[in-house]
Design a protein around this motif. Structure first.
Motif, PDB file in Angstrom:
ATOM      1  N   LEU A   1      -4.460  18.707  13.471  1.00 41.66           N
ATOM      2  CA  LEU A   1      -4.527  18.796  12.017  1.00 41.66           C
ATOM      3  C   LEU A   1      -3.981  17.545  11.355  1.00 41.66           C
ATOM      4  O   LEU A   1      -4.533  17.076  10.352  1.00 41.66           O
ATOM      5  N   SER A   2      -2.912  16.990  11.895  1.00 38.57           N
ATOM      6  CA  SER A   2      -2.374  15.776  11.281  1.00 38.57           C
ATOM      7  C   SER A   2      -3.390  14.637  11.396  1.00 38.57           C
ATOM      8  O   SER A   2      -3.555  13.854  10.456  1.00 38.57           O
ATOM      9  N   ASP A   3      -4.084  14.561  12.528  1.00 38.08           N
ATOM     10  CA  ASP A   3      -5.145  13.561  12.677  1.00 38.08           C
ATOM     11  C   ASP A   3      -6.283  13.822  11.694  1.00 38.08           C
ATOM     12  O   ASP A   3      -6.819  12.891  11.076  1.00 38.08           O
ATOM     13  N   LEU A   4      -6.649  15.073  11.538  1.00 40.83           N
ATOM     14  CA  LEU A   4      -7.717  15.446  10.613  1.00 40.83           C
ATOM     15  C   LEU A   4      -7.323  15.120   9.173  1.00 40.83           C
ATOM     16  O   LEU A   4      -8.143  14.616   8.392  1.00 40.83           O
ATOM     17  N   LEU A   5      -6.085  15.362   8.830  1.00 43.86           N
ATOM     18  CA  LEU A   5      -5.622  15.031   7.476  1.00 43.86           C
ATOM     19  C   LEU A   5      -5.692  13.522   7.233  1.00 43.86           C
ATOM     20  O   LEU A   5      -6.045  13.077   6.135  1.00 43.86           O
ATOM     21  N   PHE A   6      -5.369  12.738   8.249  1.00 43.42           N
ATOM     22  CA  PHE A   6      -5.445  11.287   8.134  1.00 43.42           C
ATOM     23  C   PHE A   6      -6.876  10.838   7.852  1.00 43.42           C
ATOM     24  O   PHE A   6      -7.130  10.059   6.924  1.00 43.42           O
ATOM     25  N   VAL A   7      -7.823  11.332   8.649  1.00 44.18           N
ATOM     26  CA  VAL A   7      -9.208  10.891   8.446  1.00 44.18           C
ATOM     27  C   VAL A   7      -9.773  11.445   7.147  1.00 44.18           C
ATOM     28  O   VAL A   7     -10.589  10.773   6.485  1.00 44.18           O
ATOM     29  N   LEU A   8      -9.339  12.631   6.736  1.00 44.04           N
ATOM     30  CA  LEU A   8      -9.794  13.168   5.447  1.00 44.04           C
ATOM     31  C   LEU A   8      -9.290  12.314   4.280  1.00 44.04           C
ATOM     32  O   LEU A   8     -10.014  12.099   3.302  1.00 44.04           O
ATOM     33  N   ALA A   9      -8.055  11.845   4.378  1.00 38.18           N
ATOM     34  CA  ALA A   9      -7.520  10.967   3.329  1.00 38.18           C
ATOM     35  C   ALA A   9      -8.358   9.691   3.253  1.00 38.18           C
ATOM     36  O   ALA A   9      -8.720   9.236   2.161  1.00 38.18           O
ATOM     37  N   ARG A  10      -8.678   9.126   4.407  1.00 39.10           N
ATOM     38  CA  ARG A  10      -9.523   7.932   4.435  1.00 39.10           C
ATOM     39  C   ARG A  10     -10.917   8.245   3.869  1.00 39.10           C
ATOM     40  O   ARG A  10     -11.497   7.444   3.138  1.00 39.10           O
ATOM     41  N   PHE A  11     -11.439   9.411   4.209  1.00 39.39           N
ATOM     42  CA  PHE A  11     -12.753   9.836   3.725  1.00 39.39           C
ATOM     43  C   PHE A  11     -12.758   9.977   2.203  1.00 39.39           C
ATOM     44  O   PHE A  11     -13.706   9.559   1.539  1.00 39.39           O
ATOM     45  N   GLU A  12     -11.707  10.565   1.667  1.00 42.77           N
ATOM     46  CA  GLU A  12     -11.608  10.714   0.209  1.00 42.77           C
ATOM     47  C   GLU A  12     -11.641   9.348  -0.462  1.00 42.77           C
ATOM     48  O   GLU A  12     -12.351   9.151  -1.443  1.00 42.77           O
ATOM     49  N   ASN A  13     -10.859   8.420   0.063  1.00 43.17           N
ATOM     50  CA  ASN A  13     -10.842   7.080  -0.516  1.00 43.17           C
ATOM     51  C   ASN A  13     -12.202   6.398  -0.385  1.00 43.17           C
ATOM     52  O   ASN A  13     -12.719   5.824  -1.343  1.00 43.17           O
ATOM     53  N   ALA A  14     -12.789   6.474   0.812  1.00 43.35           N
ATOM     54  CA  ALA A  14     -14.086   5.830   1.041  1.00 43.35           C
ATOM     55  C   ALA A  14     -15.155   6.427   0.129  1.00 43.35           C
ATOM     56  O   ALA A  14     -15.980   5.696  -0.438  1.00 43.35           O
ATOM     57  N   SER A  15     -15.129   7.733  -0.045  1.00 42.70           N
ATOM     58  CA  SER A  15     -16.113   8.396  -0.911  1.00 42.70           C
ATOM     59  C   SER A  15     -15.977   7.950  -2.363  1.00 42.70           C
ATOM     60  O   SER A  15     -16.957   7.943  -3.112  1.00 42.70           O
ATOM     61  N   ALA A  16     -14.766   7.575  -2.754  1.00 41.21           N
ATOM     62  CA  ALA A  16     -14.517   7.109  -4.122  1.00 41.21           C
ATOM     63  C   ALA A  16     -14.650   5.588  -4.245  1.00 41.21           C
ATOM     64  O   ALA A  16     -14.419   5.032  -5.324  1.00 41.21           O
ATOM     65  N   GLY A  17     -14.989   4.919  -3.141  1.00 47.74           N
ATOM     66  CA  GLY A  17     -15.139   3.476  -3.168  1.00 47.74           C
ATOM     67  C   GLY A  17     -13.817   2.723  -3.146  1.00 47.74           C
ATOM     68  O   GLY A  17     -13.750   1.554  -3.510  1.00 47.74           O
ATOM     69  N   VAL A  18     -12.760   3.394  -2.696  1.00 52.41           N
ATOM     70  CA  VAL A  18     -11.436   2.776  -2.621  1.00 52.41           C
ATOM     71  C   VAL A  18     -11.171   2.385  -1.172  1.00 52.41           C
ATOM     72  O   VAL A  18     -11.263   3.216  -0.275  1.00 52.41           O
ATOM     73  N   LYS A  19     -10.857   1.110  -0.961  1.00 47.93           N
ATOM     74  CA  LYS A  19     -10.610   0.619   0.399  1.00 47.93           C
ATOM     75  C   LYS A  19      -9.202   0.974   0.853  1.00 47.93           C
ATOM     76  O   LYS A  19      -8.262   1.028   0.052  1.00 47.93           O
ATOM     77  N   ASP A  20      -9.063   1.205   2.169  1.00 43.45           N
ATOM     78  CA  ASP A  20      -7.739   1.390   2.751  1.00 43.45           C
ATOM     79  C   ASP A  20      -6.934   0.111   2.555  1.00 43.45           C
ATOM     80  O   ASP A  20      -7.479  -0.991   2.591  1.00 43.45           O
ATOM     81  N   VAL A  21      -5.635   0.255   2.354  1.00 43.63           N
ATOM     82  CA  VAL A  21      -4.755  -0.900   2.208  1.00 43.63           C
ATOM     83  C   VAL A  21      -4.068  -1.135   3.544  1.00 43.63           C
ATOM     84  O   VAL A  21      -3.321  -0.278   4.029  1.00 43.63           O
ATOM     85  N   ASP A  22      -4.356  -2.269   4.157  1.00 44.54           N
ATOM     86  CA  ASP A  22      -3.760  -2.609   5.447  1.00 44.54           C
ATOM     87  C   ASP A  22      -2.267  -2.856   5.303  1.00 44.54           C
ATOM     88  O   ASP A  22      -1.808  -3.430   4.312  1.00 44.54           O
ATOM     89  N   TRP A  23      -1.539  -2.446   6.305  1.00 43.27           N
ATOM     90  CA  TRP A  23      -0.106  -2.749   6.388  1.00 43.27           C
ATOM     91  C   TRP A  23       0.001  -4.221   6.719  1.00 43.27           C
ATOM     92  O   TRP A  23      -0.596  -4.709   7.682  1.00 43.27           O
ATOM     93  N   LYS A  24       0.760  -4.923   5.920  1.00 41.93           N
ATOM     94  CA  LYS A  24       0.950  -6.354   6.143  1.00 41.93           C
ATOM     95  C   LYS A  24       2.302  -6.559   6.796  1.00 41.93           C
ATOM     96  O   LYS A  24       3.334  -6.115   6.286  1.00 41.93           O
ATOM     97  N   THR A  25       2.275  -7.199   7.942  1.00 45.04           N
ATOM     98  CA  THR A  25       3.521  -7.402   8.685  1.00 45.04           C
ATOM     99  C   THR A  25       4.331  -8.577   8.154  1.00 45.04           C
ATOM    100  O   THR A  25       5.521  -8.651   8.411  1.00 45.04           O
ATOM    101  N   ASP A  26       3.658  -9.477   7.419  1.00 47.86           N
ATOM    102  CA  ASP A  26       4.436 -10.568   6.810  1.00 47.86           C
ATOM    103  C   ASP A  26       5.094 -10.018   5.549  1.00 47.86           C
ATOM    104  O   ASP A  26       4.543  -9.200   4.846  1.00 47.86           O
ATOM    105  N   ARG A  27       6.265 -10.442   5.287  1.00 44.23           N
ATOM    106  CA  ARG A  27       7.039  -9.858   4.187  1.00 44.23           C
ATOM    107  C   ARG A  27       7.018 -10.749   2.943  1.00 44.23           C
ATOM    108  O   ARG A  27       7.832 -10.584   2.066  1.00 44.23           O
ATOM    109  N   GLY A  28       6.069 -11.654   2.904  1.00 45.19           N
ATOM    110  CA  GLY A  28       6.016 -12.596   1.786  1.00 45.19           C
ATOM    111  C   GLY A  28       5.088 -12.246   0.712  1.00 45.19           C
ATOM    112  O   GLY A  28       4.598 -11.326   0.314  1.00 45.19           O
TER     113      GLY A  28
END
Length: 182
Positions: A155-182
């Motif tokens: 279920l936690s995996d399904l919730l993750f992909v559903l969140a991504r699906f909701e964003n994608a369906s609305a045309g909102v891109k996932d925000v990548d985690w940036k490892t640089d702190r600048g």
């Protein structure tokens, strides 16, 4: 019927079968956290405009009640309460595969957020992971069905992909985690 019973006024609650336990027991923590996940799914449904998301989250809500009932029963093998089985696990995996196939490939960790419904699903996912940890702790001292733990993990995996699906369906891109702190 009155909603209050006064039977919990001393910090104890009843399990299926009549056993009384402290409200801070691992079992109560686990099914209380399952209830939190379910509540956030209700919020996500109210915020979503996507029928597929609403259908899948509604399916999850019903099964989270099953999971809660199973956790509220100290006799994990009892036939008096419904149980999560392999069929539910397979269905969750099927939903994950179906949704993932339509999403851009993940190449980085992503930050939770996006539109309101996706943010609610991300929060539900984080709470679901807490429930999973509590079930693992509970299993160390009590009998809990292995299928229940597997299902909560899926279920936690399904919730993750559903969140991504909701964003994608609305045309909102996932925000990548940036490892640089600048």
């Amino acid at each position: 019927m009155k909603i209050y019973t006064k039977t919990g006024d001393n910090g104890e609650t009843g399990l299926f079968g009549g056993q009384r336990v402290s409200k801070d027991s691992l079992r109560i923590e686990a099914y209380g956290t399952i209830d939190e996940v379910n509540s956030f799914l209700g919020l996500a449904i109210s915020l979503s405009e996507n029928e597929k998301t609403k259908t899948i989250t509604g399916w999850m809500q019903n099964l989270l009640f099953v999971a809660g009932a199973e956790l509220a029963s100290p006799d994990a093998d009892s036939s008096k309460v419904p149980h999560i089985g392999e069929e539910e696990i397979r269905q969750a995996e099927s939903y994950i595969d179906e949704i993932t196939s339509g999403l851009p490939e993940l190449k980085n960790f992503i930050l939770p957020g996006g539109i309101k419904s996706a943010a609610a699903l991300h929060l539900a996912r984080a709470i679901c992971r807490r429930a999973e940890r509590q079930i693992v702790a509970l299993q160390k001292g009590e009998n809990v069905s292995p299928n229940l733990l597997i299902f909560v993990n899926r279920l936690s995996d399904l919730l993750f992909v559903l969140a991504r699906f909701e964003n994608a369906s609305a045309g909102v891109k996932d925000v990548d985690w940036k490892t640089d702190r600048g």
